[in-house]
Design an enzyme around this catalytic site. Structure first.
Site, PDB file in Angstrom:
ATOM      1  N   TRP A   1       0.840  -1.214   0.000  1.00 37.62           N
ATOM      2  CA  TRP A   1       0.000   0.000   0.000  1.00 37.62           C
ATOM      3  C   TRP A   1       0.867   1.253   0.000  1.00 37.62           C
ATOM      4  CZ3 TRP A   1      -3.856  -2.533  -1.400  1.00 37.62           C
ATOM      5  CH2 TRP A   1      -4.322  -3.655  -0.728  1.00 37.62           C
TER       6      TRP A   1
ATOM      7  N   GLU B   1      -2.671   7.099   6.794  1.00 41.82           N
ATOM      8  CA  GLU B   1      -1.936   7.940   7.761  1.00 41.82           C
ATOM      9  C   GLU B   1      -2.467   7.802   9.180  1.00 41.82           C
ATOM     10  OE1 GLU B   1       0.665   9.664   7.326  1.00 41.82           O
ATOM     11  OE2 GLU B   1       0.828   9.876   5.161  1.00 41.82           O
TER      12      GLU B   1
HETATM   13  O1  GRA Z   1       9.370   4.377  25.220  1.00 41.21           O
HETATM   14  P1  GRA Z   1      10.210   4.871  24.081  1.00 41.21           P
HETATM   15  O2  GRA Z   1      11.304   5.806  24.497  1.00 41.21           O
HETATM   16  O3  GRA Z   1      10.736   3.765  23.261  1.00 41.21           O
HETATM   17  O4  GRA Z   1       9.254   5.754  23.120  1.00 41.21           O
HETATM   18  C1  GRA Z   1       7.921   5.376  22.829  1.00 41.21           C
HETATM   19  C2  GRA Z   1       7.187   6.641  22.498  1.00 41.21           C
HETATM   20  O5  GRA Z   1       7.559   7.679  23.357  1.00 41.21           O
HETATM   21  C3  GRA Z   1       7.926   4.623  21.512  1.00 41.21           C
HETATM   22  O6  GRA Z   1       7.801   5.619  20.488  1.00 41.21           O
HETATM   23  C4  GRA Z   1       7.646   6.897  21.072  1.00 41.21           C
HETATM   24  N1  GRA Z   1       6.645   7.654  20.331  1.00 41.21           N
HETATM   25  C5  GRA Z   1       6.884   8.811  19.730  1.00 41.21           C
HETATM   26  N2  GRA Z   1       7.985   9.548  19.621  1.00 41.21           N
HETATM   27  C6  GRA Z   1       7.914  10.706  18.969  1.00 41.21           C
HETATM   28  C7  GRA Z   1       5.349   7.302  20.133  1.00 41.21           C
HETATM   29  N3  GRA Z   1       4.725   8.245  19.423  1.00 41.21           N
HETATM   30  C8  GRA Z   1       5.651   9.189  19.172  1.00 41.21           C
HETATM   31  C9  GRA Z   1       5.639  10.426  18.493  1.00 41.21           C
HETATM   32  N4  GRA Z   1       4.519  10.880  17.913  1.00 41.21           N
HETATM   33  N5  GRA Z   1       6.780  11.127  18.402  1.00 41.21           N
HETATM   34  C10 GRA Z   1       6.817   3.616  21.392  1.00 41.21           C
HETATM   35  O7  GRA Z   1       5.593   4.293  21.618  1.00 41.21           O
HETATM   36  P2  GRA Z   1       4.225   3.544  21.689  1.00 41.21           P
HETATM   37  O8  GRA Z   1       3.185   4.546  22.009  1.00 41.21           O
HETATM   38  O9  GRA Z   1       4.333   2.337  22.594  1.00 41.21           O
HETATM   39  O10 GRA Z   1       4.061   3.022  20.183  1.00 41.21           O
HETATM   40  P3  GRA Z   1       3.033   1.990  19.549  1.00 41.21           P
HETATM   41  O11 GRA Z   1       1.945   1.663  20.531  1.00 41.21           O
HETATM   42  O12 GRA Z   1       3.797   0.870  18.966  1.00 41.21           O
HETATM   43  O13 GRA Z   1       2.425   2.815  18.326  1.00 41.21           O
HETATM   44  C11 GRA Z   1       1.794   4.024  18.446  1.00 41.21           C
HETATM   45  C12 GRA Z   1       0.837   4.309  17.268  1.00 41.21           C
HETATM   46  C13 GRA Z   1      -0.321   3.347  17.221  1.00 41.21           C
HETATM   47  C14 GRA Z   1       0.308   5.734  17.513  1.00 41.21           C
HETATM   48  C15 GRA Z   1       1.641   4.245  15.938  1.00 41.21           C
HETATM   49  O14 GRA Z   1       2.088   2.946  15.648  1.00 41.21           O
HETATM   50  C16 GRA Z   1       0.849   4.758  14.769  1.00 41.21           C
HETATM   51  O15 GRA Z   1       0.813   5.966  14.552  1.00 41.21           O
HETATM   52  N6  GRA Z   1       0.193   3.885  13.971  1.00 41.21           N
HETATM   53  C17 GRA Z   1      -0.494   4.301  12.752  1.00 41.21           C
HETATM   54  C18 GRA Z   1       0.331   3.995  11.545  1.00 41.21           C
HETATM   55  C19 GRA Z   1       0.134   4.935  10.411  1.00 41.21           C
HETATM   56  O16 GRA Z   1      -0.279   6.081  10.561  1.00 41.21           O
HETATM   57  N7  GRA Z   1       0.465   4.470   9.226  1.00 41.21           N
HETATM   58  C20 GRA Z   1       0.419   5.294   8.069  1.00 41.21           C
HETATM   59  C21 GRA Z   1       1.079   4.613   6.945  1.00 41.21           C
HETATM   60  S1  GRA Z   1       1.559   5.654   5.613  1.00 41.21           S
HETATM   61  C22 GRA Z   1       0.154   6.051   4.781  1.00 41.21           C
HETATM   62  O17 GRA Z   1      -0.939   5.796   5.178  1.00 41.21           O
HETATM   63  C23 GRA Z   1       0.337   6.765   3.488  1.00 41.21           C
HETATM   64  C24 GRA Z   1      -0.838   7.637   3.100  1.00 41.21           C
HETATM   65  C25 GRA Z   1      -0.460   8.573   2.029  1.00 41.21           C
HETATM   66  C26 GRA Z   1      -1.470   9.694   1.775  1.00 41.21           C
HETATM   67  O18 GRA Z   1      -2.630   9.405   1.473  1.00 41.21           O
HETATM   68  O19 GRA Z   1      -1.064  10.861   1.793  1.00 41.21           O
END
Ligand code: GRA
Length: 384
Positions: A155, A361
């Site tokens: 994707w 995203e």
């Molecule tokens: O404890 P640590 O020191 O290791 O740090 C944790 C945390 O502080 C570690 O990461 C750090 N962290 C961040 N650091 C800086 C977490 N969030 C941030 C941040 N925003 N900035 C681990 O953190 P965690 O909370 O335990 O992580 P997690 O539970 O594994 O994941 C969090 C989360 C679910 C929010 C994340 O995985 C996520 O955002 N998932 C969604 C994935 C996504 O958005 N994918 C998009 C793919 S690309 C796409 O869609 C292209 C589209 C193109 C278009 O249409 O334009």
């Protein structure tokens, strides 16, 4: 609080609106139907500076800021949402290089992304790692002056056409998310197989699967240190999420405008259909949600321009704008009836394109998780 846009921002917004109406709109339906990637329009947007608003002049940008970026994005998405994806694919890697790249990496890679000579992308998602980014399996093993990557991404917007973008992979999987690293590649090495993927909407945005079989990237192209990848990725997603929020806002507006225009043209039962209160109810909801989304998107952009944390505000904006776009496209289709459902008119395209914003995203559920967990005190959304 000042809700007035500066003259400079109004000029940029009007330039984007004019470009979208004159250059994108005339062929939008045909391009969508034929799944045409408009590389010529991608380049023209680069020539007009649409990818450079958040990039300083020394790397080819205009430095106008995030508010300029969302204004441009909304105007492009209003006319054709798939062309908005192109903006994100250029800005995402350029901004990430600006934040985390070395001086050499910035000088070498950012100007091409800003001009549109490089077709950008960012490769995060894998078959078993969508919302759960840390679950990715692609590995990057150091061998001499290179990293050798094995695995696969799916994707990936611009996957079939990119010649310069970011990829995230594990350099040390035992360290969990702290063993992930980020790289920039021109995708020219051997060992890459690209496959095009088809989706319901965003037809002019090429989407692909990338398979990596001993694919080499020079070690000099790693961003930051080994193990910085997850944080770089989260930072990047916060930027590219804002672009998606602005894109959803554009689709919400397009659907709302189509509905209002149709209500003023179409008569049934001896009166304009806008006079029916059930349609007025839909229009009022559309406008309320669109305006709320706009203020949230502008606030998140404004915070970025003030160099203040905005992760929480970006998630709120992305969630609200994605839901507003879907509600508006659905309501517009109810109002236009068969003319909405027909592939001869754009509302069905808005409906298909709107759907993507609840998925890309960070899905709406991921945004809700970020917002609710922040409110509950489980995990702070904003980072310095
Ligand atoms: O404890 P640590 O020191 O290791 O740090 C944790 C945390 O502080 C570690 O990461 C750090 N962290 C961040 N650091 C800086 C977490 N969030 C941030 C941040 N925003 N900035 C681990 O953190 P965690 O909370 O335990 O992580 P997690 O539970 O594994 O994941 C969090 C989360 C679910 C929010 C994340 O995985 C996520 O955002 N998932 C969604 C994935 C996504 O958005 N994918 C998009 C793919 S690309 C796409 O869609 C292209 C589209 C193109 C278009 O249409 O334009």
């Amino acid at each position: 609080m000042d809700f007035d846009l500066s003259e400079e921002l109004i000029a940029v917004r009007d330039l984007a609106r004019d470009f979208a109406e004159k250059e994108i709109a005339p062929t939008a339906a045909k391009d969508d139907r034929e799944h045409t990637f408009r590389g010529d329009l991608v380049k023209k947007m680069g020539d007009l500076g649409f990818y450079g608003s958040v990039i300083p002049e020394e790397f080819g940008g205009t430095g106008l800021g995030f508010l300029a970026m969302v204004l441009i994005t909304e105007e492009i998405a209003r006319v054709h949402s798939a062309m908005r994806v192109a903006i994100n694919m250029q800005i995402g890697p350029a901004l990430t290089l600006l934040q985390f790249g070395s001086k050499e990496q910035k000088e070498k890679f950012i100007p091409g992304l800003v001009s549109g000579d490089t077709i950008g992308c960012f490769a995060i998602t894998e078959p078993d790692a969508g919302s759960d980014v840390a679950a990715m399996r692609t590995s990057a093993t150091k061998q001499g002056d290179d990293y050798v990557l094995n695995g696969g991404k799916i994707w990936i917007s611009n996957g079939p056409v990119t010649n310069g973008g970011l990829i995230y992979a594990y350099t040390d999987r035992a360290q969990k998310h702290r063993g992930m690293s980020a790289f920039f590649t021109d995708w020219s090495a051997s060992g890459l197989t690209r496959k095009s993927l088809q989706t319901m909407g965003a037809h002019c945005s090429p989407l692909g699967e990338l398979t990596l079989d001993n694919f080499k990237i020079p070690a000099a192209n790693r961003l930051g240190n080994e193990g910085d990848g997850f944080k770089i990725c989260m930072w990047q997603l916060n930027q590219t999420r804002l672009n998606c929020a602005a894109g959803a806002l554009g689709v919400a507006r397009a659907a709302q405008e189509a509905a209002v225009n149709y209500c003023n043209q179409r008569s049934q039962f001896g009166q304009k259909i806008g006079e029916f209160q059930m349609n007025q109810d839909l229009i009022a909801q559309m406008i309320g949600q669109e305006e709320a989304a706009r203020l949230l998107v502008y606030r998140a952009a404004w915070l970025a321009d003030q160099k203040k944390p905005n992760n929480l505000e970006t998630s709120i904006a992305k969630y609200t704008a994605a839901e507003a776009a879907n509600h508006a496209a659905d309501a517009a289709m109810k109002i236009l009836g068969a003319y909405g459902y027909s592939t001869e008119f754009p509302v069905e395209r808005y409906y298909r394109d709107a759907k993507s914003y609840q998925i890309v995203e960070g899905s709406s559920n991921v945004q809700k998780m970020i917002i609710a967990q922040d409110a509950l005190g489980y995990r702070k959304a904003n980072r310095a």
